[in-house]
Design a protein around this motif. Structure first.
Motif, PDB file in Angstrom:
ATOM      1  N   VAL A  14      45.544 -31.210 -43.704  1.00  0.00           N
ATOM      2  CA  VAL A  14      44.937 -30.198 -44.571  1.00  0.00           C
ATOM      3  C   VAL A  14      43.784 -30.805 -45.367  1.00  0.00           C
ATOM      4  N   LEU A  15      44.000 -32.004 -45.895  1.00  0.00           N
ATOM      5  CA  LEU A  15      42.952 -32.683 -46.656  1.00  0.00           C
ATOM      6  C   LEU A  15      41.712 -32.907 -45.789  1.00  0.00           C
ATOM      7  N   THR A  16      41.938 -33.206 -44.515  1.00  0.00           N
ATOM      8  CA  THR A  16      40.805 -33.415 -43.608  1.00  0.00           C
ATOM      9  C   THR A  16      39.967 -32.150 -43.484  1.00  0.00           C
ATOM     10  N   ASP A  17      40.614 -31.008 -43.247  1.00  0.00           N
ATOM     11  CA  ASP A  17      39.862 -29.753 -43.146  1.00  0.00           C
ATOM     12  C   ASP A  17      39.213 -29.373 -44.471  1.00  0.00           C
ATOM     13  N   LEU A  18      39.876 -29.708 -45.571  1.00  0.00           N
ATOM     14  CA  LEU A  18      39.296 -29.444 -46.887  1.00  0.00           C
ATOM     15  C   LEU A  18      38.037 -30.279 -47.095  1.00  0.00           C
ATOM     16  N   GLY A  19      38.107 -31.555 -46.724  1.00  0.00           N
ATOM     17  CA  GLY A  19      36.943 -32.423 -46.850  1.00  0.00           C
ATOM     18  C   GLY A  19      35.793 -31.979 -45.971  1.00  0.00           C
ATOM     19  N   ILE A  20      36.095 -31.558 -44.743  1.00  0.00           N
ATOM     20  CA  ILE A  20      35.053 -31.090 -43.835  1.00  0.00           C
ATOM     21  C   ILE A  20      34.356 -29.848 -44.403  1.00  0.00           C
ATOM     22  N   THR A  21      35.126 -28.984 -45.039  1.00  0.00           N
ATOM     23  CA  THR A  21      34.530 -27.791 -45.648  1.00  0.00           C
ATOM     24  C   THR A  21      33.588 -28.168 -46.788  1.00  0.00           C
ATOM     25  N   HIS A  22      33.964 -29.165 -47.580  1.00  0.00           N
ATOM     26  CA  HIS A  22      33.071 -29.615 -48.657  1.00  0.00           C
ATOM     27  C   HIS A  22      31.814 -30.284 -48.086  1.00  0.00           C
ATOM     28  N   ALA A  46      33.910 -34.465 -51.002  1.00  0.00           N
ATOM     29  CA  ALA A  46      34.538 -34.663 -49.691  1.00  0.00           C
ATOM     30  C   ALA A  46      35.043 -36.089 -49.535  1.00  0.00           C
ATOM     31  N   LEU A  47      34.269 -37.062 -50.001  1.00  0.00           N
ATOM     32  CA  LEU A  47      34.660 -38.463 -49.872  1.00  0.00           C
ATOM     33  C   LEU A  47      35.976 -38.731 -50.599  1.00  0.00           C
ATOM     34  N   THR A  48      36.128 -38.194 -51.806  1.00  0.00           N
ATOM     35  CA  THR A  48      37.370 -38.366 -52.561  1.00  0.00           C
ATOM     36  C   THR A  48      38.550 -37.743 -51.817  1.00  0.00           C
ATOM     37  N   ILE A  49      38.319 -36.586 -51.221  1.00  0.00           N
ATOM     38  CA  ILE A  49      39.383 -35.907 -50.477  1.00  0.00           C
ATOM     39  C   ILE A  49      39.774 -36.718 -49.238  1.00  0.00           C
ATOM     40  N   PHE A  50      38.792 -37.256 -48.532  1.00  0.00           N
ATOM     41  CA  PHE A  50      39.099 -38.078 -47.348  1.00  0.00           C
ATOM     42  C   PHE A  50      39.844 -39.353 -47.745  1.00  0.00           C
ATOM     43  N   GLN A  51      39.538 -39.902 -48.914  1.00  0.00           N
ATOM     44  CA  GLN A  51      40.272 -41.076 -49.383  1.00  0.00           C
ATOM     45  C   GLN A  51      41.744 -40.719 -49.609  1.00  0.00           C
ATOM     46  N   ASP A  52      41.987 -39.538 -50.162  1.00  0.00           N
ATOM     47  CA  ASP A  52      43.366 -39.067 -50.328  1.00  0.00           C
ATOM     48  C   ASP A  52      44.047 -38.884 -48.970  1.00  0.00           C
ATOM     49  N   VAL A 103      43.883 -42.626 -38.430  1.00  0.00           N
ATOM     50  CA  VAL A 103      43.215 -43.364 -39.503  1.00  0.00           C
ATOM     51  C   VAL A 103      41.744 -43.562 -39.164  1.00  0.00           C
ATOM     52  N   SER A 104      41.457 -43.882 -37.906  1.00  0.00           N
ATOM     53  CA  SER A 104      40.057 -44.094 -37.510  1.00  0.00           C
ATOM     54  C   SER A 104      39.252 -42.798 -37.624  1.00  0.00           C
ATOM     55  N   VAL A 105      39.893 -41.656 -37.336  1.00  0.00           N
ATOM     56  CA  VAL A 105      39.213 -40.370 -37.488  1.00  0.00           C
ATOM     57  C   VAL A 105      38.860 -40.124 -38.957  1.00  0.00           C
ATOM     58  N   THR A 106      39.794 -40.444 -39.848  1.00  0.00           N
ATOM     59  CA  THR A 106      39.526 -40.292 -41.283  1.00  0.00           C
ATOM     60  C   THR A 106      38.394 -41.213 -41.724  1.00  0.00           C
ATOM     61  N   ASN A 107      38.378 -42.424 -41.191  1.00  0.00           N
ATOM     62  CA  ASN A 107      37.289 -43.349 -41.524  1.00  0.00           C
ATOM     63  C   ASN A 107      35.938 -42.810 -41.060  1.00  0.00           C
ATOM     64  N   VAL A 108      35.920 -42.141 -39.915  1.00  0.00           N
ATOM     65  CA  VAL A 108      34.672 -41.536 -39.421  1.00  0.00           C
ATOM     66  C   VAL A 108      34.219 -40.434 -40.374  1.00  0.00           C
ATOM     67  N   ASN A 109      35.160 -39.634 -40.862  1.00  0.00           N
ATOM     68  CA  ASN A 109      34.810 -38.575 -41.817  1.00  0.00           C
ATOM     69  C   ASN A 109      34.243 -39.166 -43.115  1.00  0.00           C
ATOM     70  N   MET A 110      34.855 -40.257 -43.584  1.00  0.00           N
ATOM     71  CA  MET A 110      34.332 -40.916 -44.785  1.00  0.00           C
ATOM     72  C   MET A 110      32.944 -41.471 -44.520  1.00  0.00           C
ATOM     73  N   ALA A 111      32.747 -42.027 -43.333  1.00  0.00           N
ATOM     74  CA  ALA A 111      31.435 -42.570 -42.976  1.00  0.00           C
ATOM     75  C   ALA A 111      30.373 -41.477 -42.958  1.00  0.00           C
ATOM     76  N   THR A 112      30.757 -40.278 -42.524  1.00  0.00           N
ATOM     77  CA  THR A 112      29.823 -39.145 -42.531  1.00  0.00           C
ATOM     78  C   THR A 112      29.336 -38.872 -43.950  1.00  0.00           C
ATOM     79  N   CYS A 113      30.260 -38.927 -44.910  1.00  0.00           N
ATOM     80  CA  CYS A 113      29.866 -38.742 -46.318  1.00  0.00           C
ATOM     81  C   CYS A 113      28.905 -39.829 -46.763  1.00  0.00           C
TER      82      CYS A 113
END
Length: 321
Positions: A42-50, A59-65, A81-91
């Motif tokens: 859920v946090l991942t989809d929330l971060g992507i929306t931000h 979004a970065l704070t949400i992806f860290q959570d 975990v690697s997918v989450t790291n990619v999302n953080m990298a996008t930010c």
């Protein structure tokens, strides 16, 4: 709530999406606690929306959570975990912190290539992002290495040059060619990308507007301000229709800056000043008052106040999106 929120985000109904995703997060927290894979999803989809709202620090704070939720489980899913790291990298990429982005993207690329294969769409997307990070750091040659790697994978996956993924990579290759001074080749790439995106997405889509804007960049760098202005104004009209005239979206702000820059070059400082100011306000809201884009737009607006009409060339410093 989660499924509804994710679907609304996909459809571009972002405010409604946030309501459902936050409700889903609250209910799952009550049931499972903070550290559970479903919480991370859920946090991942929330971060992507931000991210779609250009709220990158949020979004970065949400992806860290989300990352905390994934690594504090009994069995850590390294791929997730690697997918989450990619999302953080996008930010980080959007926030201009390219080295931080690379520090996350490079190991994620290795992890996902080993798990999924080098031609998997996710692996190709990471290679593209690595290329973008190198491009942003001014290393166009290294960027082209990763971008061509991504393009080969996308072509092997099917769809040829007519797929949206290949168009995205082709657009980034065009940007690298621009950096290397290969303007005719870059223009050809962007024209190919524009055809694909127009056919699939239609004229009002933001990605089509972005491609039109890149053609403006080509003509600006070729010192053809009239043609550049034509493309920038067309992109501005498209983005205004997509986001709304009152929108503070970063992409719209960038286009306003570029239109203003060409107006100043063509000796219309009064119109340029208003657009520079609008761009600066949006950058300050979305990126922060200390961000280089904010400061540059503010300075350009001040300079426009003191720019007299000239018979020759005017213009502000070149803005790099």
């Amino acid at each position: 709530h989660h499924a509804m929120g994710a679907e609304l985000s996909r459809m571009g109904m972002l405010d409604q999406s946030l309501v459902h995703l936050k409700d889903a997060l609250r209910l799952l927290n009550e049931e499972f606690g903070q550290h559970h894979p479903r919480i991370a999803d859920v946090l991942t989809d929330l971060g992507i929306t931000h991210i779609k709202l250009s709220e990158f620090s949020v979004a970065l704070t949400i992806f860290q959570d989300a990352l905390d939720a994934r690594i504090n489980t009994r069995e850590v899913d390294k791929l997730a975990v690697s997918v989450t790291n990619v999302n953080m990298a996008t930010c980080y990429l959007h926030m201009g912190q390219h080295q931080k982005a690379l520090s996350l993207l490079t190991p994620a690329h290795a992890t996902q290539a080993a798990a999924l294969g080098k031609n998997h769409p996710n692996v190709a997307a990471i290679a593209r992002n690595i290329g973008c990070a190198h491009l942003a750091r001014g290393d166009a040659k290294r960027a082209l290495h990763y971008l061509n790697q991504a393009l080969v994978a996308e072509l092997e996956l099917g769809g040829g040059l007519t797929s949206l993924d290949a168009a995205e990579t082709g657009s980034n290759i065009g940007m690298a060619l621009l950096e290397m001074g290969s303007f005719p080749e870059a223009r050809e790439r962007f024209e190919q990308v524009l055809d694909v995106r127009l056919n699939i997405l239609g004229e009002r889509h933001p990605q089509v507007a972005l491609t039109v804007k890149m053609l403006g960049h080509v003509h600006r760098l070729m010192e053809e301000p009239e043609r550049a202005l034509k493309y920038y104004e067309k992109a501005l009209l498209m983005e205004t229709e997509a986001y709304g005239a009152a929108s503070m979206h970063v992409l719209l702000a960038e286009t306003r800056y570029h239109v203003a820059d060409m107006l100043l070059t063509l000796n219309d400082p009064q119109r340029a000043k208003g657009l520079f100011e609008a761009a600066a306000a949006a950058f300050a809201l979305r990126l922060g008052s200390d961000h280089p884009s904010t400061r540059q737009a503010q300075q350009a607006a001040e300079d426009a106040m003191y720019t007299p009409f000239k018979g020759g060339q005017g213009g502000s410093d070149t803005f790099t999106p």
